[in-house]
Design an enzyme around this catalytic site. Sequence first.
Site, short mmCIF file in Angstrom:
data_model
loop_
_atom_site.label_atom_id
_atom_site.label_comp_id
_atom_site.label_asym_id
_atom_site.label_seq_id
_atom_site.Cartn_x
_atom_site.Cartn_y
_atom_site.Cartn_z
N THR A 37 35.54 54.76 33.13
CA THR A 37 35.85 53.34 33.08
C THR A 37 34.93 52.67 32.05
OG1 THR A 37 36.37 53.39 35.42
CG2 THR A 37 35.61 51.27 34.56
N ARG A 94 47.73 53.26 43.54
CA ARG A 94 46.31 53.29 43.96
C ARG A 94 45.52 52.30 43.09
NH1 ARG A 94 41.21 54.14 41.19
NH2 ARG A 94 39.71 54.94 42.68
N VAL A 95 44.68 51.50 43.74
CA VAL A 95 43.82 50.57 43.01
C VAL A 95 42.38 50.88 43.41
CG1 VAL A 95 43.18 48.14 42.74
CG2 VAL A 95 45.59 48.78 42.89
N GLY A 96 41.50 50.95 42.42
CA GLY A 96 40.09 51.26 42.70
C GLY A 96 39.24 50.01 42.76
N ASP A 97 37.97 50.17 42.45
CA ASP A 97 37.01 49.07 42.55
C ASP A 97 37.14 48.05 41.42
OD1 ASP A 97 36.03 51.40 40.95
OD2 ASP A 97 34.46 49.96 40.39
N THR A 106 30.83 51.14 37.64
CA THR A 106 31.68 52.26 37.24
C THR A 106 31.40 53.40 38.21
OG1 THR A 106 32.11 53.91 35.53
CG2 THR A 106 29.91 52.96 35.54
N GLY A 107 32.37 54.28 38.36
CA GLY A 107 32.18 55.42 39.27
C GLY A 107 33.39 55.60 40.15
N GLY A 123 35.77 54.71 42.68
CA GLY A 123 36.12 53.39 43.19
C GLY A 123 36.13 53.27 44.70
N1 GLY Z 1 35.92 53.09 38.91
C1 GLY Z 1 37.23 53.35 38.55
C2 GLY Z 1 38.10 53.67 39.67
O1 GLY Z 1 37.70 54.31 40.63
O2 GLY Z 1 39.24 53.27 39.62
#
Ligand code: GLY
Length: 309
Positions: free
Chosen positions: A170, A198-201, A220-221, A223
């Site tokens: 990211t 799917r949606v992350g952080d 970042t990382g 999510g």
């Molecule tokens: N940090 C990016 C994600 O997990 O979507």
Amino acid sequence: MKYGVIIHGGAWDIPDDAVLDHLQGVQEACDTASKSLREGKSSLDAVEAAISLMEHNPTFDAGRGSFVNQIGEVEMDAIIATEDFHFGSVCAVTNIANPIQLARLVMEKTNHHILVGRGANLFALEHGFKEVSPESLLIGRELERYYQIKGKKDFHPKDTFHRKPNGMGTVGALCIDLTGKIAAGVSTGGTPYKRVGRVGDTPIWGAGAYIDAHIGAVATGYGEDIIKVLLTKKAVEYAKREESLSSAAFKAIQDLEQISGLGGVIMLNEQEFGIDFNTPRMAFAFQVESNSMQVGINPEDRNRFKIHR
Ligand code: GLY
């Protein structure tokens, strides 16, 4: 007021042969943002310019070069924010070259904060965004990865962040302009072989990005872990208790570690930068006005640089 920029290019186990591309990518983004700020542009413009550049760079998991989902499509998330809790996010958008620009429009042209999927794409069309072909976002490396993962029974997306050579990162940026205003931006293609939708952080306020009390943080990382601890809100809250940004970033990453999470955070205020991560590597670059830019990628680099502004 001095302007300043800090950029990250994702926290994961970046292999040696990808180090140069990552360092070059964050350096170019930092240069672009610094140039905007030097010309007197706002921190929001500088963040947008830096992230847009990284979205075009296939080194990173954002825009062109993003990971693909379980049906071989690129679905992207992004957030942009400025002070006073103004932010805009897009989730699971397709066929857009620069999700960060769309996130900015959500912030500036709607009375919502978050648009997802079809709604985000319709909004993009309404505002004259050119729809790009899926092929222009999908690169050969990711198609190969897709077929490799599809054949694996034990694949877990979290492996992406600490086991070579699964990853990519990211991208994120924080800027402060000549008027002292802070802006933050993050953009991602998410995790490899994620479920559709799917949606992350990244687009979640307090997880992917947060600004309060003139302190900004972007993450970042992995999510799913970052959302659990609301990593950027935690980092800012620690800093509000008059801790240095380095110590605030360190504590937030410790909280992430408590749940076996993997990731990184960068921070900025009027005086300092903060950087921490618990993955093997995270590419970063930062610069204050025309002072020389500092670029790093290994854990020891966090301490090698004096990161006060
Ligand atoms: N940090 C990016 C994600 O997990 O979507």
